[in-house]
Every structure is written in structure tokens, then in C-alpha cells.
Scaffold this motif. Structure first.
Motif, PDB file in Angstrom:
ATOM      1  N   LEU A 130     -17.629 -29.599  71.116  1.00  0.00           N
ATOM      2  CA  LEU A 130     -17.758 -28.178  70.779  1.00  0.00           C
ATOM      3  C   LEU A 130     -17.614 -27.317  72.025  1.00  0.00           C
ATOM      4  O   LEU A 130     -16.960 -26.259  71.987  1.00  0.00           O
ATOM      5  N   ALA A 131     -18.207 -27.742  73.131  1.00  0.00           N
ATOM      6  CA  ALA A 131     -18.115 -26.968  74.372  1.00  0.00           C
ATOM      7  C   ALA A 131     -16.663 -26.850  74.832  1.00  0.00           C
ATOM      8  O   ALA A 131     -16.196 -25.760  75.207  1.00  0.00           O
ATOM      9  N   VAL A 132     -15.940 -27.961  74.800  1.00  0.00           N
ATOM     10  CA  VAL A 132     -14.529 -27.950  75.206  1.00  0.00           C
ATOM     11  C   VAL A 132     -13.711 -27.080  74.264  1.00  0.00           C
ATOM     12  O   VAL A 132     -12.849 -26.289  74.686  1.00  0.00           O
ATOM     13  N   THR A 133     -13.979 -27.206  72.950  1.00  0.00           N
ATOM     14  CA  THR A 133     -13.240 -26.424  71.952  1.00  0.00           C
ATOM     15  C   THR A 133     -13.480 -24.938  72.123  1.00  0.00           C
ATOM     16  O   THR A 133     -12.543 -24.132  72.072  1.00  0.00           O
ATOM     17  N   LEU A 134     -14.737 -24.565  72.334  1.00  0.00           N
ATOM     18  CA  LEU A 134     -15.048 -23.148  72.518  1.00  0.00           C
ATOM     19  C   LEU A 134     -14.373 -22.602  73.774  1.00  0.00           C
ATOM     20  O   LEU A 134     -13.823 -21.492  73.767  1.00  0.00           O
ATOM     21  N   GLY A 135     -14.413 -23.383  74.849  1.00  0.00           N
ATOM     22  CA  GLY A 135     -13.762 -22.944  76.082  1.00  0.00           C
ATOM     23  C   GLY A 135     -12.269 -22.749  75.894  1.00  0.00           C
ATOM     24  O   GLY A 135     -11.703 -21.732  76.325  1.00  0.00           O
ATOM     25  N   GLY A 136     -11.620 -23.705  75.241  1.00  0.00           N
ATOM     26  CA  GLY A 136     -10.180 -23.601  75.002  1.00  0.00           C
ATOM     27  C   GLY A 136      -9.830 -22.457  74.067  1.00  0.00           C
ATOM     28  O   GLY A 136      -8.834 -21.746  74.266  1.00  0.00           O
ATOM     29  N   THR A 137     -10.665 -22.258  73.043  1.00  0.00           N
ATOM     30  CA  THR A 137     -10.421 -21.184  72.085  1.00  0.00           C
ATOM     31  C   THR A 137     -10.536 -19.823  72.744  1.00  0.00           C
ATOM     32  O   THR A 137      -9.696 -18.940  72.539  1.00  0.00           O
ATOM     33  N   VAL A 138     -11.588 -19.637  73.528  1.00  0.00           N
ATOM     34  CA  VAL A 138     -11.780 -18.366  74.218  1.00  0.00           C
ATOM     35  C   VAL A 138     -10.615 -18.104  75.176  1.00  0.00           C
ATOM     36  O   VAL A 138     -10.070 -16.988  75.226  1.00  0.00           O
ATOM     37  N   ALA A 139     -10.201 -19.124  75.926  1.00  0.00           N
ATOM     38  CA  ALA A 139      -9.096 -18.958  76.874  1.00  0.00           C
ATOM     39  C   ALA A 139      -7.799 -18.590  76.151  1.00  0.00           C
ATOM     40  O   ALA A 139      -7.078 -17.667  76.561  1.00  0.00           O
ATOM     41  N   ALA A 140      -7.499 -19.300  75.062  1.00  0.00           N
ATOM     42  CA  ALA A 140      -6.271 -19.024  74.314  1.00  0.00           C
ATOM     43  C   ALA A 140      -6.314 -17.634  73.694  1.00  0.00           C
ATOM     44  O   ALA A 140      -5.306 -16.908  73.698  1.00  0.00           O
ATOM     45  N   ALA A 141      -7.468 -17.242  73.163  1.00  0.00           N
ATOM     46  CA  ALA A 141      -7.593 -15.920  72.542  1.00  0.00           C
ATOM     47  C   ALA A 141      -7.450 -14.810  73.581  1.00  0.00           C
ATOM     48  O   ALA A 141      -6.869 -13.760  73.284  1.00  0.00           O
ATOM     49  N   VAL A 142      -7.977 -15.027  74.767  1.00  0.00           N
ATOM     50  CA  VAL A 142      -7.823 -14.035  75.839  1.00  0.00           C
ATOM     51  C   VAL A 142      -6.354 -13.858  76.185  1.00  0.00           C
ATOM     52  O   VAL A 142      -5.858 -12.725  76.321  1.00  0.00           O
ATOM     53  N   VAL A 143      -5.633 -14.956  76.306  1.00  0.00           N
ATOM     54  CA  VAL A 143      -4.192 -14.885  76.602  1.00  0.00           C
ATOM     55  C   VAL A 143      -3.469 -14.141  75.481  1.00  0.00           C
ATOM     56  O   VAL A 143      -2.605 -13.294  75.717  1.00  0.00           O
TER      57      VAL A 143
END
Length: 316
Positions: A130-143
Motif C-alpha cells: 500500500l505504501a509503494v502504491t500510494l507513493g506511485g499514485t501520488v507521483a503519477a497524479a502530480v505529473v
């Protein structure tokens, strides 16, 4: 199409604005029901506290706003909309970017609290995933939100699609963590995941419709915009048609799985009353869903609630 002055359009929008309180009321009820559900889930796992309820509720709402908004942005909007109403779509994207920025900040902050406290005793693999998924999701959404380009170039970008997939996976992993803490198995986890995904699609779509699609459409009520807005709203309506029974069925399963079938449990305990309150909320939402199109209260933009009216005007 018959000539329509800006004053006439504005007057029609103002006349329907009060009716549009129904969708806003629906969003309020959705949020209230989710707050009750969050408090109940924490209570059943012995974790209830006002601060944790607020953090976890904010986490799920923000994740829902992100997921449902991205679903509308990359799913309900279609290539024809981007071509025929490019300015409308571009302005919707800009409005959503501002909402997404707030949602991402809440997901990041509340997500840390949820992982550190609410899910502290969940399996390590789930927490790490979940931690990895949230980090990746936030990064992708920011981009995706920072990508400043014409509307056609912002439609279904790799970052946007990745953020949508990541938000879905984050909801699924959060559901699995919830069920793991309660000692449940695969079927309860699947039911919980479907329940939360249905909620996310509804709350995110409702936020987009109220705070993105409508104010943008009111600024430019042209035939192409009304057509695109109406078709997107209809796609959201079809989603809600599946969401309502899904919420009822999965919610009922979770209630029976946790509290059993004894009627006395539901009328004589706080947890049982919370379940009944959620069912009442869903019943009210169902009534609003049926009433909005009959009363032409889906949108204050003339023609959006019934595309047949729009088609008739175009043929005049």
C-alpha cells in the motif's frame, strides 16, 4: 438551433440552480454515510478514536475524489468530446487539477497516519504494498496534473492512466488491510474492495459533476458543450445505476458477516444502528437519483439533463 441570448441562458441556469441542490444534497449524504461507515469499521476492530476516524475518513474521501475524478477525466470524457469541445475539456482539466492537488495532499498526509496507526497491525506485505502504491499514485497524479498542454494531449496520458490504476489498487489494498485486521478472508476482502471502489467512483464523479463540469459548462453553454456535458453525465448516471445496488449488497454482506442476522443486534447496539443509518442514507440517495432526471435537476445547464431536448432544439 433557435437563437438563445446569453441573458436567457443565464436566466435558465439561475432558475435551475435551486433544483440543483439535489445533487449537492446527494454528495453530502454520501459523505455522511461514509463517515458512519469509517467509524463503524474502526469500532469493530477496537481502534475507534475521533482523530483516527477523521484521518481515515479523509483518506478514503480524498482517494475517492482522485479515483472518481480520474475515471471521469480519462473514461467519461471521450475523444469526440475533446475534439468538439476542446476549450470546455481544457477548462475542466484545469479545475480538476486544483481539486486533485488538495486531494493528493490529503491522501499523502492521511495515508501516512492510516499506515502508521490504523494499519499498524496489518500484515507487513499489505502495508508495504500500500505504501509503494500510494507513493506511485501520488507521483503519477502530480505529473498528470502538472502536464500543461492542449486538451487532446492531456487525454489518457500514461501518467493519468497510471494514477487511475494506482488509485484503484490503493483502494483494493486498503480494503484488504481492513479485512485482515478484522480476521476476515478472501470473500470479505473482495466484498470490502468492491464496496469501497463503488463509493470512490460515486463520490469522485459527484465532485467532478458539481465542482468541475457544471461551473465550466455554465461559462460556455454552446451546443457542442451541452452535448458533451450531457453525454458525460449520462455515463456517470450509468455508473451510479451499478453503484447503488453494489453498495447495498456489499454493505449488507459486510454487516451480516460482522454482526450476524439477529434483528436485536441491529436495533439494540450502536454498531447495528450505524448499519441501519447507512441503509437509510442509501435509500435517500436512491430517491434522489430517481428524482433528479424527472425534475430536470441533474444540472443547471439547460439541455444537459435530457439530451433529447437538446437534439430537438438542434433539429429546429
Amino acid at each position: 438551433m433557435a437563437d438563445v441570448t446569453h441573458e436567457t441562458v443565464g436566466s435558465a441556469a439561475d432558475e435551475l440552480f435551486d433544483k440543483y441542490l439535489l445533487p449537492k444534497a446527494a454528495l453530502t449524504i454520501i459523505l455522511a454515510a461514509s463517515l458512519v461507515g469509517t467509524a463503524l469499521s474502526l469500532d469493530l476492530t477496537g481502534q475507534w478514536s475521533a482523530l483516527l476516524v477523521a484521518a481515515k475518513w479523509g483518506y478514503f474521501v480524498a482517494l475517492g475524489v482522485l479515483l472518481g475524478g480520474l475515471l471521469w477525466k480519462h473514461g467519461f470524457v471521450r475523444p469526440g468530446d475533446v475534439d468538439a469541445a476542446a476549450d470546455y475539456c481544457a477548462e475542466m482539466y484545469r479545475r480538476f487539477d486544483r481539486i486533485a492537488a488538495v486531494a493528493l495532499a490529503v491522501v499523502a498526509a492521511a495515508g501516512i497516519a492510516v499506515l502508521a496507526v490504523a494499519y499498524a497491525d496489518a500484515p507487513l506485505a499489505l502495508r508495504a504494498g500500500l505504501a509503494v502504491t500510494l507513493g506511485g499514485t501520488v507521483a503519477a497524479a502530480v505529473v498528470d496534473t502538472l502536464h500543461d498542454a492542449p486538451a487532446p494531449e492531456r487525454f489518457r496520458t500514461p501518467a493519468g492512466v497510471l494514477a487511475l490504476v494506482g488509485s484503484v489498487l490503493a483502494v483494493v489494498l486498503s480494503a484488504a488491510a481492513d479485512v485482515a485486521l478484522a480476521g476476515g478472508g478472501t470473500v470479505p476482502a473482495a466484498s470490502r474492495a468492491i464496496h469501497l471502489l463503488a463509493f470512490a467512483a460515486w463520490v469522485g464523479g459527484a465532485v467532478w459533476n458539481i465542482f468541475v463540469a457544471v461551473p465550466t459548462g455554465q461559462l460556455r453553454p454552446t451546443p457542442a458543450v451541452v452535448q458533451a456535458a450531457g453525454e458525460q453525465l449520462e455515463r456517470f448516471r450509468w455508473t451510479v445505476r451499478f453503484v447503488i445496488p453494489t453498495l447495498v449488497l456489499t454493505g449488507a454482506y459486510q454487516a451480516v458477516d460482522a454482526l450476524g442476522t439477529n434483528v436485536g443486534t441491529y436495533v439494540g447496539t450502536t454498531a447495528g444502528l450505524a448499519v441501519l443509518a447507512k441503509l437509510g442514507f442509501v435509500a435517500v440517495l436512491f430517491g434522489i437519483f430517481l428524482t433528479c432526471p424527472m425534475w430536470r435537476a441533474c444540472s443547471p445547464i439547460d439541455g444537459v439533463c435530457d439530451l433529447a431536448e437538446m437534439d430537438g432544439e438542434v433539429g429546429d
